[in-house]
Design a protein around this motif. Structure first.
Motif, PDB file in Angstrom:
ATOM      1  N   PRO A 107     -21.210   5.796 -24.840  1.00 57.23           N
ATOM      2  CA  PRO A 107     -20.514   4.899 -23.907  1.00 57.23           C
ATOM      3  C   PRO A 107     -19.088   4.640 -24.396  1.00 57.23           C
ATOM      4  N   LEU A 108     -18.254   4.148 -23.494  1.00 60.37           N
ATOM      5  CA  LEU A 108     -16.923   3.688 -23.859  1.00 60.37           C
ATOM      6  C   LEU A 108     -17.028   2.312 -24.520  1.00 60.37           C
ATOM      7  N   ALA A 109     -16.022   1.954 -25.306  1.00 62.83           N
ATOM      8  CA  ALA A 109     -16.031   0.647 -25.972  1.00 62.83           C
ATOM      9  C   ALA A 109     -15.802  -0.496 -24.990  1.00 62.83           C
ATOM     10  N   PHE A 110     -15.161  -0.195 -23.862  1.00 68.36           N
ATOM     11  CA  PHE A 110     -14.865  -1.199 -22.842  1.00 68.36           C
ATOM     12  C   PHE A 110     -14.520  -0.473 -21.548  1.00 68.36           C
ATOM     13  N   ALA A 111     -14.498  -1.197 -20.448  1.00 67.01           N
ATOM     14  CA  ALA A 111     -14.126  -0.590 -19.171  1.00 67.01           C
ATOM     15  C   ALA A 111     -12.682  -0.113 -19.233  1.00 67.01           C
ATOM     16  N   PRO A 112     -12.405   1.113 -18.797  1.00 66.82           N
ATOM     17  CA  PRO A 112     -11.043   1.652 -18.882  1.00 66.82           C
ATOM     18  C   PRO A 112     -10.007   0.721 -18.250  1.00 66.82           C
ATOM     19  N   GLY A 113      -8.875   0.582 -18.962  1.00 68.98           N
ATOM     20  CA  GLY A 113      -7.771  -0.223 -18.474  1.00 68.98           C
ATOM     21  C   GLY A 113      -7.809  -1.681 -18.855  1.00 68.98           C
ATOM     22  N   THR A 114      -8.904  -2.137 -19.449  1.00 66.37           N
ATOM     23  CA  THR A 114      -9.040  -3.572 -19.727  1.00 66.37           C
ATOM     24  C   THR A 114      -8.581  -3.969 -21.124  1.00 66.37           C
ATOM     25  N   ARG A 115      -8.504  -3.008 -22.049  1.00 69.59           N
ATOM     26  CA  ARG A 115      -8.089  -3.301 -23.420  1.00 69.59           C
ATOM     27  C   ARG A 115      -7.304  -2.127 -23.975  1.00 69.59           C
ATOM     28  N   TRP A 116      -6.789  -2.302 -25.188  1.00 74.15           N
ATOM     29  CA  TRP A 116      -6.096  -1.240 -25.917  1.00 74.15           C
ATOM     30  C   TRP A 116      -6.871  -0.972 -27.196  1.00 74.15           C
ATOM     31  N   GLU A 117      -7.191   0.278 -27.460  1.00 75.43           N
ATOM     32  CA  GLU A 117      -7.848   0.635 -28.711  1.00 75.43           C
ATOM     33  C   GLU A 117      -7.408   2.038 -29.126  1.00 75.43           C
ATOM     34  N   TYR A 118      -6.879   2.122 -30.337  1.00 75.49           N
ATOM     35  CA  TYR A 118      -6.438   3.409 -30.883  1.00 75.49           C
ATOM     36  C   TYR A 118      -7.633   4.348 -30.947  1.00 75.49           C
ATOM     37  N   SER A 119      -7.437   5.597 -30.518  1.00 75.41           N
ATOM     38  CA  SER A 119      -8.617   6.419 -30.290  1.00 75.41           C
ATOM     39  C   SER A 119      -8.331   7.909 -30.349  1.00 75.41           C
ATOM     40  N   VAL A 120      -9.405   8.672 -30.147  1.00 74.08           N
ATOM     41  CA  VAL A 120      -9.336  10.134 -30.089  1.00 74.08           C
ATOM     42  C   VAL A 120      -8.880  10.616 -28.718  1.00 74.08           C
ATOM     43  N   ALA A 121      -8.352   9.710 -27.901  1.00 70.09           N
ATOM     44  CA  ALA A 121      -7.961  10.071 -26.539  1.00 70.09           C
ATOM     45  C   ALA A 121      -6.996  11.248 -26.507  1.00 70.09           C
ATOM     46  N   THR A 122      -6.061  11.308 -27.446  1.00 75.78           N
ATOM     47  CA  THR A 122      -5.085  12.395 -27.414  1.00 75.78           C
ATOM     48  C   THR A 122      -5.719  13.724 -27.806  1.00 75.78           C
ATOM     49  N   ASP A 123      -6.770  13.688 -28.630  1.00 77.55           N
ATOM     50  CA  ASP A 123      -7.535  14.907 -28.887  1.00 77.55           C
ATOM     51  C   ASP A 123      -8.169  15.415 -27.600  1.00 77.55           C
ATOM     52  N   ILE A 124      -8.721  14.493 -26.823  1.00 72.95           N
ATOM     53  CA  ILE A 124      -9.328  14.874 -25.550  1.00 72.95           C
ATOM     54  C   ILE A 124      -8.267  15.434 -24.609  1.00 72.95           C
ATOM     55  N   LEU A 125      -7.067  14.866 -24.611  1.00 77.83           N
ATOM     56  CA  LEU A 125      -5.977  15.407 -23.791  1.00 77.83           C
ATOM     57  C   LEU A 125      -5.602  16.818 -24.241  1.00 77.83           C
ATOM     58  N   GLY A 126      -5.691  17.087 -25.553  1.00 77.28           N
ATOM     59  CA  GLY A 126      -5.470  18.448 -26.025  1.00 77.28           C
ATOM     60  C   GLY A 126      -6.447  19.419 -25.399  1.00 77.28           C
ATOM     61  N   ARG A 127      -7.703  18.982 -25.278  1.00 79.72           N
ATOM     62  CA  ARG A 127      -8.709  19.825 -24.620  1.00 79.72           C
ATOM     63  C   ARG A 127      -8.391  19.991 -23.134  1.00 79.72           C
ATOM     64  N   VAL A 128      -7.898  18.934 -22.493  1.00 81.36           N
ATOM     65  CA  VAL A 128      -7.493  19.026 -21.088  1.00 81.36           C
ATOM     66  C   VAL A 128      -6.408  20.088 -20.916  1.00 81.36           C
TER      67      VAL A 128
END
Length: 401
Positions: free
Chosen positions: A169-190
């Protein structure tokens, strides 16, 4: 445009040498450019303590999260070509992220979830997606650490790791908080999915070759093996933890040697933290961003990236994670932090500074007001070990006339 007081600027050398003399950093370099011209450079210490090899200008270092702005620029190049839009859900590119769930407020276990929206590309770019890191506190960070979901080294492929992450699961509903993450790794895959190319090849074709960044790669280039630095930690436990970890009696305990490093043969091309390179290569990248794209990306796109994309500062987004920068008075753009209020950030700077750093204590910032690119290289994990970044900011801003 102000200039520099040379005597004040030269204080940087003594400051850097004190870090080396006190065995806090093995070696380091700093490069300051103003208006496209080199204003200051200094290096000192060793790139490899065991061999006694000096830290030099062409030393190749791990830049970790300073990879994130490169990945973000590559993604925005695709946006410029009409291949993506920022409100597109991640599941359009990685189907396993469809039908997402997030942790309920106050959740104490990974199964306490509720349905939520799939994060968008914009939310991944701004770390508001609900993803996390294994070293972050909280239920999701703990689960990622236990399942060894990490985008680095020789552990699996980008596609496999992304699919493993999508099950959690996600740590919180998207857009509701800020948390440093592996998101940019996922964008690399995109980026890989859209282009049909490995991420490094996209970087080479679209950014590195046009800018002449010949020493910057996910794998240490064969021609640069003898210039690759070792990496150190002052900690006795895991250097990748940002919680309380006991200090080692040896302040420069070798963590990743130059001869047997996973960066010599990586399997994953981590868009969030996998690049190595030289300080002059990274200057080419920051100057491209500062001056309007060098023909590889549009100046209006860069201006869009280097503005605050949050509703306020990071602190107003309820962060619970580690971050490379102060959260008060600091916003976040696409791939880096934005200075909103130097007073609240407790660090000298100009409103609109674009900056970020890496886990091995590297850092950069672009100051559009004073036309500066500043880059600092060393190799010590974690980056929270010493206050080198605010100290360097104070030294450089104190030297401006």
């Amino acid at each position: 445009m102000p200039g520099f007081d040379k005597d004040r600027l030269n204080r940087i050398a003594g400051w850097m040498q004190s870090y080396v003399d006190d065995r806090r950093f093995a070696g380091a370099s700093v490069l300051v450019a103003q208006g496209g011209r080199e204003a200051y450079y200094h290096d000192c210490g060793l790139r490899d303590v065991a061999s006694g090899l000096p830290w030099q200008r062409d030393t190749v270092a791990r830049i970790y999260s300073m990879t994130k702005p490169v990945t973000s620029v590559a993604l925005m190049m695709l946006a410029e070509r009409g291949l993506i839009h920022l409100d597109a859900p991640l599941s359009d590119f990685i189907p396993s992220f469809k039908d997402m769930h997030c942790l309920r407020a106050g959740a104490t276990s990974i199964d306490q979830t509720e349905a939520c929206e799939t994060p968008t590309l914009h939310q991944l770019l701004t770390h508001t997606s609900g993803l996390s890191y294994g070293f972050n506190p909280g239920v999701l960070g703990k689960a990622m650490a236990e399942q060894q979901i990490e985008f680095r080294g020789t552990k699996g492929t980008m596609a496999e790791m992304a699919d493993r992450l999508s099950v959690l699961p996600l740590a919180f509903a998207p857009g509701t908080r800020w948390e440093y993450s592996v998101a940019t790794d996922i964008l690399g895959r995109v980026i890989e999915v859209i282009t049909g190319k490995a991420l490094e090849q996209v970087f080479i074709d679209e950014i590195f070759d046009p800018l002449g960044m010949n020493d910057t790669r996910f794998k240490v280039p064969a021609h640069a093996h003898d210039r690759f630095a070792a990496c150190y930690t002052p900690l006795a436990g895991s250097a990748f933890s940002v919680g309380k970890v006991d200090k080692s009696a040896e302040t420069l305990r070798e963590l990743d040697g130059s001869a047997k490093s996973p960066f010599l043969h990586p399997q994953i091309q981590s868009g969030g933290g996998g690049l190595v390179g030289t300080i002059d290569d990274y200057l080419k990248f920051t100057e491209m961003m500062r001056t309007g794209g060098a023909g590889i990306i549009g100046p209006k796109t860069l201006a869009f990236m280097m503005r605050n994309h949050l509703g306020g500062d990071i602190a107003s987004m309820g962060p619970r994670s580690f971050a490379e920068q102060p959260m008060e008075g600091t916003g976040f753009g696409l791939g880096g932090a934005i200075m909103l209020d130097p007073g609240r950030a407790r660090a000298p700077g100009s409103i609109g500074d674009f900056s970020w750093g890496g886990m091995a204590s590297t850092a950069f910032w672009i100051d559009p007001v004073n036309e500066l690119s500043v880059i600092f290289f060393t190799q010590l994990i974690p980056s929270s070990s010493y206050p080198a970044r605010p100290q360097l900011r104070a030294l450089i801003h104190g030297a401006l006339t």
